[in-house]
Scaffold this motif. Structure first.
Motif, PDB file in Angstrom:
ATOM      1  N   PHE A   1      76.378  59.753 -39.887  1.00 46.05           N
ATOM      2  CA  PHE A   1      75.212  59.252 -39.402  1.00 46.05           C
ATOM      3  C   PHE A   1      74.747  60.261 -38.232  1.00 46.05           C
ATOM      4  N   GLY A   2      73.298  60.066 -37.635  1.00 50.79           N
ATOM      5  CA  GLY A   2      72.958  60.671 -36.331  1.00 50.79           C
ATOM      6  C   GLY A   2      71.972  59.974 -35.907  1.00 50.79           C
ATOM      7  N   GLN A   3      71.814  60.552 -34.569  1.00 53.50           N
ATOM      8  CA  GLN A   3      71.155  59.887 -33.598  1.00 53.50           C
ATOM      9  C   GLN A   3      70.245  61.070 -32.571  1.00 53.50           C
ATOM     10  N   LEU A   4      68.960  60.769 -32.685  1.00 51.05           N
ATOM     11  CA  LEU A   4      68.135  61.680 -31.911  1.00 51.05           C
ATOM     12  C   LEU A   4      68.064  61.331 -30.485  1.00 51.05           C
ATOM     13  N   TYR A   5      67.817  62.248 -29.392  1.00 52.54           N
ATOM     14  CA  TYR A   5      67.716  62.038 -27.979  1.00 52.54           C
ATOM     15  C   TYR A   5      66.757  62.862 -27.326  1.00 52.54           C
ATOM     16  N   THR A   6      66.209  62.572 -26.428  1.00 49.45           N
ATOM     17  CA  THR A   6      65.280  63.411 -25.652  1.00 49.45           C
ATOM     18  C   THR A   6      66.409  64.099 -24.570  1.00 49.45           C
ATOM     19  N   SER A   7      65.678  65.050 -24.121  1.00 49.41           N
ATOM     20  CA  SER A   7      66.361  65.791 -22.952  1.00 49.41           C
ATOM     21  C   SER A   7      66.940  64.968 -21.792  1.00 49.41           C
ATOM     22  N   ASN A   8      66.195  63.852 -21.600  1.00 52.81           N
ATOM     23  CA  ASN A   8      66.912  63.076 -20.513  1.00 52.81           C
ATOM     24  C   ASN A   8      67.891  62.116 -21.163  1.00 52.81           C
ATOM     25  N   GLY A   9      68.249  61.976 -22.156  1.00 53.78           N
ATOM     26  CA  GLY A   9      69.262  61.181 -22.759  1.00 53.78           C
ATOM     27  C   GLY A   9      68.462  59.827 -23.247  1.00 53.78           C
ATOM     28  N   THR A  10      67.019  59.555 -23.567  1.00 54.34           N
ATOM     29  CA  THR A  10      66.730  58.669 -24.257  1.00 54.34           C
ATOM     30  C   THR A  10      66.719  58.609 -25.817  1.00 54.34           C
ATOM     31  N   LYS A  11      66.923  57.611 -26.526  1.00 52.34           N
ATOM     32  CA  LYS A  11      67.035  57.694 -27.775  1.00 52.34           C
ATOM     33  C   LYS A  11      65.672  57.825 -28.384  1.00 52.34           C
ATOM     34  N   THR A  12      65.630  58.506 -29.461  1.00 51.45           N
ATOM     35  CA  THR A  12      64.365  58.705 -30.294  1.00 51.45           C
ATOM     36  C   THR A  12      64.513  57.971 -31.659  1.00 51.45           C
ATOM     37  N   GLY A  13      63.713  57.045 -31.729  1.00 56.56           N
ATOM     38  CA  GLY A  13      64.051  56.482 -33.168  1.00 56.56           C
ATOM     39  C   GLY A  13      65.300  55.553 -33.227  1.00 56.56           C
ATOM     40  N   SER A  14      65.448  55.343 -34.718  1.00 58.48           N
ATOM     41  CA  SER A  14      66.630  54.806 -34.997  1.00 58.48           C
ATOM     42  C   SER A  14      67.769  55.720 -35.193  1.00 58.48           C
ATOM     43  N   GLU A  15      69.132  55.012 -35.549  1.00 60.24           N
ATOM     44  CA  GLU A  15      70.241  55.675 -36.123  1.00 60.24           C
ATOM     45  C   GLU A  15      69.924  56.115 -37.487  1.00 60.24           C
ATOM     46  N   ILE A  16      70.390  57.333 -37.852  1.00 60.70           N
ATOM     47  CA  ILE A  16      69.951  57.691 -39.184  1.00 60.70           C
ATOM     48  C   ILE A  16      71.051  57.905 -40.058  1.00 60.70           C
ATOM     49  N   GLN A  17      71.264  57.442 -41.199  1.00 62.81           N
ATOM     50  CA  GLN A  17      72.535  57.707 -42.253  1.00 62.81           C
ATOM     51  C   GLN A  17      71.960  59.177 -42.985  1.00 62.81           C
TER      52      GLN A  17
ATOM     53  N   SER B   1      63.359  74.686 -35.428  1.00 65.57           N
ATOM     54  CA  SER B   1      62.447  73.939 -36.236  1.00 65.57           C
ATOM     55  C   SER B   1      62.730  72.936 -37.288  1.00 65.57           C
ATOM     56  N   HIS B   2      64.202  73.244 -37.256  1.00 67.47           N
ATOM     57  CA  HIS B   2      64.817  72.240 -38.265  1.00 67.47           C
ATOM     58  C   HIS B   2      66.311  72.097 -37.736  1.00 67.47           C
TER      59      HIS B   2
ATOM     60  N   LEU C   1      87.903  68.790 -51.974  1.00 67.34           N
ATOM     61  CA  LEU C   1      86.825  68.602 -50.837  1.00 67.34           C
ATOM     62  C   LEU C   1      86.080  69.790 -50.899  1.00 67.34           C
ATOM     63  N   GLU C   2      84.770  69.649 -50.957  1.00 66.38           N
ATOM     64  CA  GLU C   2      83.645  70.687 -51.106  1.00 66.38           C
ATOM     65  C   GLU C   2      82.865  70.372 -49.682  1.00 66.38           C
ATOM     66  N   ILE C   3      82.007  71.557 -49.364  1.00 64.50           N
ATOM     67  CA  ILE C   3      81.063  71.547 -48.345  1.00 64.50           C
ATOM     68  C   ILE C   3      79.688  71.117 -48.648  1.00 64.50           C
ATOM     69  N   PHE C   4      78.835  70.274 -48.025  1.00 67.66           N
ATOM     70  CA  PHE C   4      77.606  69.719 -48.645  1.00 67.66           C
ATOM     71  C   PHE C   4      76.770  69.998 -47.258  1.00 67.66           C
ATOM     72  N   GLY C   5      75.485  70.152 -47.482  1.00 67.88           N
ATOM     73  CA  GLY C   5      74.345  69.995 -46.565  1.00 67.88           C
ATOM     74  C   GLY C   5      73.280  69.238 -46.681  1.00 67.88           C
ATOM     75  N   GLN C   6      72.533  69.008 -45.701  1.00 64.70           N
ATOM     76  CA  GLN C   6      71.335  68.448 -45.588  1.00 64.70           C
ATOM     77  C   GLN C   6      70.344  68.857 -44.460  1.00 64.70           C
TER      78      GLN C   6
ATOM     79  N   GLY D   1      63.993  64.064 -37.391  1.00 69.44           N
ATOM     80  CA  GLY D   1      65.261  63.206 -38.252  1.00 69.44           C
ATOM     81  C   GLY D   1      64.808  62.989 -39.596  1.00 69.44           C
ATOM     82  N   ILE D   2      63.534  63.409 -40.280  1.00 68.50           N
ATOM     83  CA  ILE D   2      63.412  63.242 -41.587  1.00 68.50           C
ATOM     84  C   ILE D   2      63.908  64.156 -42.412  1.00 68.50           C
ATOM     85  N   LYS D   3      64.686  63.697 -43.581  1.00 65.01           N
ATOM     86  CA  LYS D   3      65.500  64.514 -44.518  1.00 65.01           C
ATOM     87  C   LYS D   3      64.389  65.542 -45.299  1.00 65.01           C
TER      88      LYS D   3
END
Length: 214
Positions: free
Chosen positions: A114-130, A149-150, A164-169, A175-177
């Protein structure tokens, strides 16, 4: 850049200069202290630092992910904050990066990333991302970098147990896939459990705007 360590009690940091000499004194990043804090990660946007870690008993169930912004002299900026929205089960192995301004924190719940974006002052941006599909079988370790840029998130998972293998996204800065997950290593029957080791293979081309192994 501060060096952070988890002592199973607190998250400590220490600044060093380019020669390895200490700058100032060791500081404590976490405020919550009754139980265990562990597995710290740190990133900078050039103006401040974001330190994140896994904390036991601070959210409603097991381990949760928390973070604290730190100024360039080790002074806390605001209060520590909870990163994960979903609290059921354990959240662990956080990783963090910056696009040069904002922060992106990722973690696992032993099944997905999962992931979560934050602004530089620690404010959440959007919702939790799976980030991983529900069938990804994540092994519970993830790493993340930004090209400016990504974002690129990589993790260990399995397509043919027990290897076990390594995957990426790839994700946009919002935060858009971009596309779907892709496999970086080929099934070999081995255990590729350290996704951050594979960044060097494509880090240069990723930062230049192209994705490819090297």
């Amino acid at each position: 850049m501060p060096i952070t360590t988890g002592s199973n009690t607190d998250i400590a940091g220490q600044f060093f200069d380019a020669t390895g000499s200490k700058i100032g004194s060791e500081f404590k990043a976490n405020t919550f202290t009754p139980t265990f804090q562990a597995l710290p990660a740190v990133a900078t946007n050039g103006d401040n630092y974001c330190i994140t870690w896994s904390s036991l008993g601070q959210d409603s169930d097991g381990y949760g992910i928390f973070a604290q912004l730190i100024d360039n002299d080790g002074t806390k900026i605001g209060s520590e904050f909870q990163v994960n929205t979903t609290e059921a089960g354990n959240q662990g192995h956080p990783a963090v990066t910056s696009d040069g301004t904002d922060y992106f924190i990722v973690w696992d719940d032993s099944a997905n990333i999962f992931g979560q974006l934050y602004t530089s002052n620690g404010t959440k941006t959007g919702s939790e991302i799976q980030i991983t599909p529900t069938d990804s079988n994540s092994d519970g370790t993830a790493a993340i970098i930004s090209s400016g840029s990504h974002y690129l998130v990589v993790w260990s998972g399995s397509t043919s147990y027990p290897s076990l293998e390594i995957f990426g996204q790839l994700l946009t800065l919002n935060g858009i896939k971009l596309g779907t997950k892709f496999q970086i290593t080929s099934p070999t029957g081995s255990y590729n459990q350290k996704p951050e080791r594979y960044f060097y293979r494509f880090k240069l081309s990723f930062r230049m705007g192209r994705l490819g192994k090297h």
